[in-house]
Design a protein around this motif. Sequence first.
Motif, PDB file in Angstrom:
ATOM      1  N   ARG A  65       0.724  -1.133  -0.115  1.00 16.32           N
ATOM      2  CA  ARG A  65       0.182   0.060  -0.029  1.00 16.32           C
ATOM      3  C   ARG A  65       1.007   1.162   0.146  1.00 16.32           C
ATOM      4  N   PHE A  73      -7.578   5.049  -3.497  1.00 14.23           N
ATOM      5  CA  PHE A  73      -8.835   4.367  -2.805  1.00 14.23           C
ATOM      6  C   PHE A  73      -9.644   5.399  -2.192  1.00 14.23           C
ATOM      7  N   GLN A  77     -13.792   5.841  -2.850  1.00 12.71           N
ATOM      8  CA  GLN A  77     -14.452   5.682  -2.031  1.00 12.71           C
ATOM      9  C   GLN A  77     -15.542   6.914  -2.088  1.00 12.71           C
ATOM     10  N   THR A  88     -14.937  -0.587   1.199  1.00 15.56           N
ATOM     11  CA  THR A  88     -13.884  -0.859   2.212  1.00 15.56           C
ATOM     12  C   THR A  88     -12.546  -1.411   1.684  1.00 15.56           C
ATOM     13  N   GLU A  89     -11.435  -1.016   2.321  1.00 19.46           N
ATOM     14  CA  GLU A  89     -10.327  -1.634   1.877  1.00 19.46           C
ATOM     15  C   GLU A  89      -9.882  -2.851   2.432  1.00 19.46           C
ATOM     16  N   SER A  91      -6.819  -6.330   1.578  1.00 20.70           N
ATOM     17  CA  SER A  91      -5.760  -6.855   1.164  1.00 20.70           C
ATOM     18  C   SER A  91      -5.602  -8.363   1.065  1.00 20.70           C
ATOM     19  N   LEU A 109      -5.913   0.181  -8.121  1.00 16.22           N
ATOM     20  CA  LEU A 109      -7.057  -0.277  -7.480  1.00 16.22           C
ATOM     21  C   LEU A 109      -7.338  -1.525  -8.117  1.00 16.22           C
TER      22      LEU A 109
END
Length: 147
Positions: A65, A73, A77, A88-89, A91, A109
């Motif tokens: 990130r 991001f 949003q 929502t983020e 990984s 993204l």
Amino acid sequence: MNVGVVGGGTRSNVVPDECHLEVDLRVVTPQDAEEACDAISALKVINTKATVTVTGGMNRPPMPRTENIARAFAFAQGVGSALGLTLTEGSTGGGSDANFVAPLGVAVLDGLGPLGNGAHSEREHVLIKSLPERTALLAGLLSEWRG
């Protein structure tokens, strides 16, 4: 690390001549990748009549990130919020083609497609109701993006 494939042998009552494993390894940083690969390559056998051979390696670099990714991001949003979507983020440690361009400083993204579940399994599915909203999100991102 996931040992997703294990194979070898011919019958359940016969000690196999060989066995093979296929491993999926996902990491957050290049240092994590190097350390994990070094640890796997350093595996030693306990039975001196056996051998271990490690082949392959990381097939995707990690996608850490970055500030560019964080800004992209936050922008997504905002576009999502205007459409009534809450993004929502997350990984996964990476397994996407985005992993090749993110280390170049590109604002990447990933995972913006339709919602669903069961990735890469017989239960994999897409939630039909998410198709219009995710299409609108992608259209909004493309039309509003200023880099």
